[in-house]
Write an enzyme that holds these catalytic residues in place. Structure first.
Site, PDB file in Angstrom:
ATOM      1  N   CYS A 116       0.912  -1.240   0.050  1.00  0.00           N
ATOM      2  CA  CYS A 116      -0.102   0.091  -0.030  1.00  0.00           C
ATOM      3  C   CYS A 116       0.805   1.247  -0.016  1.00  0.00           C
ATOM      4  CB  CYS A 116      -0.962   0.143   1.410  1.00  0.00           C
ATOM      5  SG  CYS A 116      -2.165  -1.406   1.122  1.00  0.00           S
ATOM      6  N   HIS A 256      -3.308   7.237   2.738  1.00  0.00           N
ATOM      7  CA  HIS A 256      -3.767   6.059   2.279  1.00  0.00           C
ATOM      8  C   HIS A 256      -5.088   5.775   2.832  1.00  0.00           C
ATOM      9  CE1 HIS A 256      -3.727   2.174   1.309  1.00  0.00           C
ATOM     10  NE2 HIS A 256      -3.594   1.449   2.477  1.00  0.00           N
ATOM     11  N   ASN A 286     -10.229   0.492  -0.233  1.00  0.00           N
ATOM     12  CA  ASN A 286      -8.567   0.384  -0.258  1.00  0.00           C
ATOM     13  C   ASN A 286      -8.169  -0.359  -1.340  1.00  0.00           C
ATOM     14  OD1 ASN A 286      -5.987   0.012   0.347  1.00  0.00           O
ATOM     15  ND2 ASN A 286      -6.098  -0.934   2.354  1.00  0.00           N
TER      16      ASN A 286
HETATM   17  O1  UT7 Z   1      -3.861  -1.105   3.870  1.00  0.00           O
HETATM   18  C1  UT7 Z   1      -2.782  -1.897   4.492  1.00  0.00           C
HETATM   19  C2  UT7 Z   1      -2.994  -1.792   5.758  1.00  0.00           C
HETATM   20  N1  UT7 Z   1      -4.292  -2.373   6.338  1.00  0.00           N
HETATM   21  C3  UT7 Z   1      -4.871  -1.762   7.396  1.00  0.00           C
HETATM   22  O2  UT7 Z   1      -4.295  -0.571   7.597  1.00  0.00           O
HETATM   23  C4  UT7 Z   1      -5.997  -2.451   7.920  1.00  0.00           C
HETATM   24  C5  UT7 Z   1      -5.737  -2.230   9.356  1.00  0.00           C
HETATM   25  N2  UT7 Z   1      -6.951  -2.724  10.049  1.00  0.00           N
HETATM   26  C6  UT7 Z   1      -8.112  -2.459  10.067  1.00  0.00           C
HETATM   27  O3  UT7 Z   1      -8.527  -1.432   9.455  1.00  0.00           O
HETATM   28  C7  UT7 Z   1      -9.309  -3.169  11.136  1.00  0.00           C
HETATM   29  O4  UT7 Z   1      -8.565  -3.764  12.123  1.00  0.00           O
HETATM   30  C8  UT7 Z   1     -10.362  -4.191  10.499  1.00  0.00           C
HETATM   31  C9  UT7 Z   1     -11.177  -3.109   9.599  1.00  0.00           C
HETATM   32  C10 UT7 Z   1      -9.686  -5.124   9.559  1.00  0.00           C
HETATM   33  C11 UT7 Z   1     -11.003  -4.656  11.597  1.00  0.00           C
HETATM   34  O5  UT7 Z   1     -11.601  -3.681  12.482  1.00  0.00           O
HETATM   35  P1  UT7 Z   1     -11.333  -3.871  14.073  1.00  0.00           P
HETATM   36  O6  UT7 Z   1     -12.384  -2.801  14.728  1.00  0.00           O
HETATM   37  O7  UT7 Z   1      -9.985  -3.894  14.258  1.00  0.00           O
HETATM   38  O8  UT7 Z   1     -12.106  -5.394  14.392  1.00  0.00           O
HETATM   39  P2  UT7 Z   1     -11.818  -6.669  14.973  1.00  0.00           P
HETATM   40  O9  UT7 Z   1     -10.859  -7.501  13.896  1.00  0.00           O
HETATM   41  O10 UT7 Z   1     -11.006  -6.288  16.357  1.00  0.00           O
HETATM   42  O11 UT7 Z   1     -13.225  -7.354  15.058  1.00  0.00           O
HETATM   43  C12 UT7 Z   1     -14.021  -6.865  16.084  1.00  0.00           C
HETATM   44  C13 UT7 Z   1     -15.584  -7.982  15.834  1.00  0.00           C
HETATM   45  C14 UT7 Z   1     -14.983  -9.354  16.078  1.00  0.00           C
HETATM   46  O12 UT7 Z   1     -15.781  -9.884  16.793  1.00  0.00           O
HETATM   47  P3  UT7 Z   1     -15.927 -10.329  18.241  1.00  0.00           P
HETATM   48  O13 UT7 Z   1     -14.393 -11.205  18.431  1.00  0.00           O
HETATM   49  O14 UT7 Z   1     -15.559  -9.196  19.006  1.00  0.00           O
HETATM   50  O15 UT7 Z   1     -17.182 -10.937  18.636  1.00  0.00           O
HETATM   51  C15 UT7 Z   1     -15.135  -9.697  14.639  1.00  0.00           C
HETATM   52  O16 UT7 Z   1     -15.467 -10.964  14.522  1.00  0.00           O
HETATM   53  O17 UT7 Z   1     -15.889  -7.385  14.800  1.00  0.00           O
HETATM   54  C16 UT7 Z   1     -16.232  -8.774  14.075  1.00  0.00           C
HETATM   55  N3  UT7 Z   1     -16.259  -8.570  12.348  1.00  0.00           N
HETATM   56  C17 UT7 Z   1     -17.177  -8.118  11.769  1.00  0.00           C
HETATM   57  N4  UT7 Z   1     -18.231  -8.123  12.294  1.00  0.00           N
HETATM   58  C18 UT7 Z   1     -19.490  -7.613  11.127  1.00  0.00           C
HETATM   59  C19 UT7 Z   1     -15.069  -8.532  11.893  1.00  0.00           C
HETATM   60  N5  UT7 Z   1     -15.321  -8.571  10.583  1.00  0.00           N
HETATM   61  C20 UT7 Z   1     -16.734  -8.268  10.549  1.00  0.00           C
HETATM   62  C21 UT7 Z   1     -17.824  -7.800   9.652  1.00  0.00           C
HETATM   63  N6  UT7 Z   1     -19.048  -7.553   9.867  1.00  0.00           N
HETATM   64  N7  UT7 Z   1     -17.259  -7.481   8.426  1.00  0.00           N
END
Ligand code: UT7
Length: 334
Positions: A116, A256, A286
């Site tokens: 990225c 980004h 993205n």
């Molecule tokens: O471009 C390259 C660099 N990449 C980035 O900069 C991406 C960086 N990371 C992120 O943007 C975020 O970490 C994500 C968008 C990927 C995820 O967001 P988050 O707030 O970190 O969520 P999480 O992975 O901690 O998940 C929180 C909850 C989980 O459920 P529990 O375990 O709390 O019950 C996930 O299972 O959200 C759940 N979850 C979803 N729920 C509904 C994960 N994906 C989804 C979804 N819809 N699509």
């Protein structure tokens, strides 16, 4: 001898027609518009879904528009750099395919892999080439067909990404505008958190790798999020301090587009209001190396000669950085 600067003289872009909405995604995996909007900030993304078309198609459309807008003679282009993580083939380079499609006869071309952060790295590479005096006109492209490696049954990654490309012309000038400075960093310790497990020389494709879904993008989202926020905020602040830039004289932050919460965090560290931050994540998601030039493409009309822009990105590797650009033309006159 007069100092040679490297200035961006035009922008071209392309996004495919197919719109993949949150509504459609929520019929594919267990997710919903509210979660995606509050956690990521993406409303819809574009997908190149015609069979047989890869990243070079996106790049070609963007670069052709750029050549037209800048009225560039194909013979005048010295070099083409394509930043991408989703090349058409392992080899030859996507840049070589692009060269052919654009009818460039006097250019050499290569792909640049910095995930990225690819466009930032390409911008600095082109600037150094121009400042050396050995190149006059370089096309830099950020292009990715992320849908080619996203697992559309993994709700943790599939809402984030989209396909798109944009390109900039970088030229020599003796005026005091252009790509002024970059701080770029790489830390290979990021490997476990963001990668594709198979398909490379460590683990070539096999029935095993296919059966185990090892050809998709793998991401530990929370860890990457943490590193992205701190790295992008730190390096942007460092760049601002180095050049006496602050909330009053920064005209635009070009971040980004990985997550709206990351963009907010970077802007608030510098106390720059969101009205001065380029944001289009809600429409494209993205697009990896495509995000920074696609921002320029969308905001070009609002840019004025002399505007102070700070670009920043973070990606797999880890790779990250910031660049300071003094914009070289009035966008509303294009
Ligand atoms: O471009 C390259 C660099 N990449 C980035 O900069 C991406 C960086 N990371 C992120 O943007 C975020 O970490 C994500 C968008 C990927 C995820 O967001 P988050 O707030 O970190 O969520 P999480 O992975 O901690 O998940 C929180 C909850 C989980 O459920 P529990 O375990 O709390 O019950 C996930 O299972 O959200 C759940 N979850 C979803 N729920 C509904 C994960 N994906 C989804 C979804 N819809 N699509």
């Amino acid at each position: 001898m007069e100092k040679i600067n490297a200035v961006i003289t035009g922008v071209g872009g392309y996004i495919p027609d197919y719109v993949l909405t949150n509504e459609e995604l929520s019929r594919m995996v267990d997710t919903n518009d509210e979660w995606i909007m509050t956690r990521i900030g993406v409303k819809e993304r574009r997908i190149l879904n015609e069979e047989g078309l890869g990243t070079s198609y996106l790049a070609r459309k963007a670069a052709k528009q750029l050549m037209q807008k800048t009225d560039s003679d194909p013979e005048s282009i010295d070099c083409v750099i394509v930043a991408t993580t989703t090349p058409d083939y392992h080899f030859p380079s996507t840049a070589s395919i692009l060269c052919d499609k654009l009818g460039l006869k006097n250019a050499y071309a290569f792909d640049l892999q910095a995930a990225c952060s690819g466009f930032l790295y390409a911008m600095e590479t082109a600037a150094s080439m121009i400042q050396s005096g050995r190149h006059k006109k370089v096309i830099i492209v950020g292009a990715d067909k992320m849908s080619s490696m996203v697992n559309y049954s993994d709700r943790a990654t599939c809402p984030i990404f989209g396909d798109g490309a944009a390109a900039c012309m970088v030229e020599a000038t003796t005026e005091d505008y252009g790509i002024i400075d970059s701080i770029l960093r790489t830390d290979g310790k990021g490997l476990p958190f963001l990668h594709m497990k198979a398909g490379g020389s460590v683990c070539p494709p096999s029935y095993f790798t296919i059966d185990n879904k090892m050809h998709y993008l793998y991401q530990e989202g929370r860890t990457v999020f943490k590193y992205a926020v701190s790295s992008m905020s730190d390096v942007t602040e460092q760049m601002a301090k180095k050049h006496g830039l602050n909330k009053d004289n920064i005209d635009w932050i070009v971040p980004h587009q990985a997550n709206l919460r990351i963009i907010d965090a970077v802007a608030s560290r510098l106390e720059v209001p969101l009205s001065k931050v380029m944001v289009n994540i809600q429409r494209y998601g993205n697009t990896s190396a495509g995000t920074l030039p696609l921002c320029l493409w969308d905001y070009e009309k609002q840019l004025k000669k002399g505007d102070n822009l700070i670009f920043t990105a973070f990606g797999a590797g880890f790779t990250w950085g910031a660049s300071y650009v003094k914009w070289g033309y009035d966008g509303d006159k294009i």
